[in-house]
Design a protein around this motif. Structure first.
Motif, PDB file in Angstrom:
ATOM      1  N   ASP A 147      -5.084  12.557   5.640  1.00 26.52           N
ATOM      2  CA  ASP A 147      -3.786  13.210   5.848  1.00 26.52           C
ATOM      3  C   ASP A 147      -2.651  12.204   6.036  1.00 26.52           C
ATOM      4  O   ASP A 147      -1.846  12.318   6.958  1.00 26.52           O
ATOM      5  CB  ASP A 147      -3.847  14.145   7.049  1.00 26.52           C
ATOM      6  N   LEU A 148      -2.580  11.198   5.164  1.00 28.43           N
ATOM      7  CA  LEU A 148      -1.477  10.246   5.232  1.00 28.43           C
ATOM      8  C   LEU A 148      -0.184  10.891   4.746  1.00 28.43           C
ATOM      9  O   LEU A 148      -0.214  11.858   3.974  1.00 28.43           O
ATOM     10  CB  LEU A 148      -1.785   9.020   4.371  1.00 28.43           C
TER      11      LEU A 148
ATOM     12  N   PRO B 218      -7.519   7.645   6.503  1.00 23.72           N
ATOM     13  CA  PRO B 218      -7.539   9.080   6.771  1.00 23.72           C
ATOM     14  C   PRO B 218      -6.988   9.877   5.595  1.00 23.72           C
ATOM     15  O   PRO B 218      -6.178   9.386   4.813  1.00 23.72           O
ATOM     16  CB  PRO B 218      -6.650   9.218   8.014  1.00 23.72           C
TER      17      PRO B 218
ATOM     18  N   ALA C  70      -1.044  -0.212   9.826  1.00 22.53           N
ATOM     19  CA  ALA C  70      -0.655   1.050  10.450  1.00 22.53           C
ATOM     20  C   ALA C  70       0.861   1.251  10.379  1.00 22.53           C
ATOM     21  O   ALA C  70       1.348   2.362  10.122  1.00 22.53           O
ATOM     22  CB  ALA C  70      -1.130   1.091  11.894  1.00 22.53           C
TER      23      ALA C  70
ATOM     24  N   ASP D  21      -4.898   3.418  16.082  1.00 20.04           N
ATOM     25  CA  ASP D  21      -6.162   4.047  16.462  1.00 20.04           C
ATOM     26  C   ASP D  21      -6.684   4.997  15.394  1.00 20.04           C
ATOM     27  O   ASP D  21      -7.869   5.365  15.418  1.00 20.04           O
ATOM     28  CB  ASP D  21      -5.985   4.806  17.783  1.00 20.04           C
ATOM     29  N   ASP D  22      -5.813   5.399  14.457  1.00 17.80           N
ATOM     30  CA  ASP D  22      -6.231   6.276  13.367  1.00 17.80           C
ATOM     31  C   ASP D  22      -6.844   5.495  12.204  1.00 17.80           C
ATOM     32  O   ASP D  22      -7.187   6.098  11.176  1.00 17.80           O
ATOM     33  CB  ASP D  22      -5.042   7.095  12.845  1.00 17.80           C
ATOM     34  N   LEU D  23      -6.977   4.171  12.370  1.00 16.65           N
ATOM     35  CA  LEU D  23      -7.506   3.328  11.300  1.00 16.65           C
ATOM     36  C   LEU D  23      -8.726   2.534  11.787  1.00 16.65           C
ATOM     37  O   LEU D  23      -8.688   1.313  11.932  1.00 16.65           O
ATOM     38  CB  LEU D  23      -6.432   2.352  10.806  1.00 16.65           C
ATOM     39  N   PRO D  24      -9.842   3.209  12.062  1.00 15.31           N
ATOM     40  CA  PRO D  24     -11.060   2.458  12.416  1.00 15.31           C
ATOM     41  C   PRO D  24     -11.418   1.484  11.299  1.00 15.31           C
ATOM     42  O   PRO D  24     -11.363   1.828  10.116  1.00 15.31           O
ATOM     43  CB  PRO D  24     -12.116   3.560  12.553  1.00 15.31           C
TER      44      PRO D  24
ATOM     45  N   ARG E 215     -14.039   2.511   8.459  1.00 12.19           N
ATOM     46  CA  ARG E 215     -13.909   3.806   7.796  1.00 12.19           C
ATOM     47  C   ARG E 215     -12.812   3.716   6.732  1.00 12.19           C
ATOM     48  O   ARG E 215     -11.941   2.850   6.780  1.00 12.19           O
ATOM     49  CB  ARG E 215     -13.556   4.900   8.795  1.00 12.19           C
TER      50      ARG E 215
ATOM     51  N   VAL F  84       1.236   5.331  10.617  1.00 11.15           N
ATOM     52  CA  VAL F  84       0.219   6.007  11.423  1.00 11.15           C
ATOM     53  C   VAL F  84      -0.065   5.164  12.659  1.00 11.15           C
ATOM     54  O   VAL F  84       0.350   3.998  12.754  1.00 11.15           O
ATOM     55  CB  VAL F  84      -1.089   6.229  10.633  1.00 11.15           C
ATOM     56  N   ASP F  85      -0.775   5.725  13.605  1.00 12.47           N
ATOM     57  CA  ASP F  85      -1.173   4.992  14.801  1.00 12.47           C
ATOM     58  C   ASP F  85      -2.350   4.082  14.460  1.00 12.47           C
ATOM     59  O   ASP F  85      -3.258   4.486  13.716  1.00 12.47           O
ATOM     60  CB  ASP F  85      -1.583   5.981  15.898  1.00 12.47           C
TER      61      ASP F  85
ATOM     62  N   ARG G  10      -4.586  -4.868  11.160  1.00 16.00           N
ATOM     63  CA  ARG G  10      -4.665  -3.414  11.289  1.00 16.00           C
ATOM     64  C   ARG G  10      -3.350  -2.843  11.819  1.00 16.00           C
ATOM     65  O   ARG G  10      -2.880  -1.805  11.349  1.00 16.00           O
ATOM     66  CB  ARG G  10      -5.834  -3.020  12.199  1.00 16.00           C
TER      67      ARG G  10
END
Length: 464
Positions: A335-336, A333, A316, A324-327, A330, A321-322, A312
């Motif tokens: 808005d990449l 996101p 990221a 934490d923005d990649l559960p 899920r 991205v951070d 992960r």
């Protein structure tokens, strides 16, 4: 701008040796969890030259065109995830050349963090040592960690890296051609070893490089190493169409592969090249089993061994991205960043995002899909099924051959050589014996003409 679409090839229309196969060799295999299998010894594989030599000998036993080593001048990944130590690849090629006779030898080297003179000399030396089997995978290096190893705070912009790469290649080509083939005379009676009129200082002055002299190394058996390129961005495809003789690419679907293939051949034509002189080799990660179910179970076992938190963090970093923005459970996101905002590996970024969006994968599922080949196509099946998928892509104008990336080494390469290659030979798709001695011979490419010799002969013809 005209569109050039290669014709679809019908089954049975193959000449022996037409399909091209390169083995991409990396530590315990391309699957990131391969080192955790009982058969793997991760403590030494990447730095044990005897292990690498044995892999090369296995590929040569299968009469593969070439082997390939990736490289980058930075330790950019968390070494907790998988074996990460490597040797400088042109040194590895020289050691492998000593224990092999025919297999082509390709190594990656960066145009951003090298200078043309030293790198041209190094690859010319490998071509001499190997008797004409060297190839250079030209990359611009897309990691900020590399920039910071060379005194830069940030990596150069994507387009700037490719502008430098184009001039780098121009200088390298001039250096490789700075000796004509007949410069070495060896006339003991006359006391003349060489003909200085056949050696040409290049006098290059450009935006990025100023190089005065001729190379210290005479023209090599292939004239110069086979040029390979691995970028699939717009800049990467333009560079490949202009210079490359083989292209390593990552494509997930037949449609995408066909589009890439047609686009690259069209661009080559626009540069005044015969499209047959640029070979497209998509990556494939084969996982073999006696049955399709057994092959799938082998792939599932590898995927179960992936450490998701390491993966992960790597994902990221690729997506900018951070973590934490990649559960994990899920989807990505919405808005990449766009590809235009990426200054690193643009084409790989887009491939990963498109794969996740197209198949609506969760982060956990995406990590599993990327664990085998980092975006290259993974295919599990019987030897016949693997041969079928290779033939299908070849028949339908999606590939001239393949960059074979065994999920597990050494077993995956041994299985491919012993179980898939014989099927391809039986179908008339692949050679049963080497027909030449150089890497260009294997790829069916001509030895480049020296421009100084051509100009001299043309001038002599005019004065007759």
């Amino acid at each position: 701008m005209t569109t050039h679409t290669p014709p679809t090839r019908a089954r049975g229309e193959h000449r022996p040796g037409r399909l091209h196969l390169n083995a991409f060799l990396m530590s315990t295999g391309h699957h990131e969890a391969s080192w955790r299998l009982p058969e793997s010894d991760p403590s030494y594989v990447s730095t044990n030259i005897a292990y690498l030599q044995r892999l090369a000998q296995t590929a040569e036993r299968g009469k593969l065109d070439s082997i390939f080593f990736a490289d980058g001048p930075a330790l950019h990944r968390d070494i907790g995830r998988r074996p990460a130590g490597t040797l400088e690849p042109t040194v590895v090629l020289a050691a492998i050349a000593a224990v092999t006779e025919r297999i082509g030898l390709i190594a990656t080297a960066s145009t951003t963090y090298n200078d043309p003179y030293n790198l041209a000399r190094r690859f010319a030396s490998v071509d001499h040592i190997s008797g004409g089997r060297a190839g250079w995978n030209v990359v611009t290096t897309a990691f900020v960690e590399a920039a910071r190893n060379f005194g830069l705070d940030e990596q150069p912009a994507h387009h700037a890296r490719y502008e430098r790469a184009a001039e780098f290649l121009e200088v390298a080509l001039k250096l490789w051609d700075s000796w004509e083939d007949d410069a070495e005379v060896g006339d003991k009676a006359a006391g003349v070893w060489g003909d200085s009129s056949r050696v040409h200082p290049i006098g290059h002055v450009g935006e990025h490089f100023s190089v005065a002299g001729a190379l210290t190394t005479p023209r090599s058996p292939q004239a110069y190493p086979l040029l390979v390129q691995a970028g699939s961005s717009e800049d990467g495809k333009d560079l490949a169409a202009r210079y490359a003789e083989a292209v390593f690419t990552a494509q997930q679907t037949l449609d995408d592969a066909q589009r890439f293939y047609a686009d690259l051949k069209r661009r080559a034509v626009e540069w005044g090249r015969d499209p047959a002189t640029i070979l497209v080799l998509p990556g494939i990660v084969p996982v073999l089993g006696a049955t399709a179910a057994e092959a799938r179970e082998k792939e599932d076992e590898l995927d179960r061994l992936i450490a998701p938190e390491y993966a992960r963090r790597q994902l990221a970093a690729t997506l900018r991205v951070d973590p934490d923005d990649l559960p994990l459970d899920r989807e990505l996101p919405a808005d990449l960043p766009s590809e235009d905002e990426i200054e690193g590996a643009k084409s790989r970024y887009t491939l990963i995002v498109d794969l996740a969006r197209r198949e609506r994968l969760t982060v956990r599922q995406l990590i599993g899909r990327l664990g085998g080949g980092r975006g290259h196509r993974t295919f599990s099946g019987t030897p016949e099924q693997v041969a079928d998928t290779l033939q299908d892509w070849y028949d339908q104008g999606a590939a001239d051959g393949f960059n074979v990336m065994p999920a597990v080494l050494p077993s995956g390469l041994e299985e491919f050589v012993d179980q898939v290659v014989p099927i391809l030979v039986e179908r008339g798709l692949f050679r049963s014996e080497y027909e030449g001695t150089t890497l260009r011979d294997h790829y069916g490419l001509p030895r480049p003409t020296n421009p100084h010799t051509a100009a001299r002969l043309a001038a002599a013809e005019v004065t007759r």
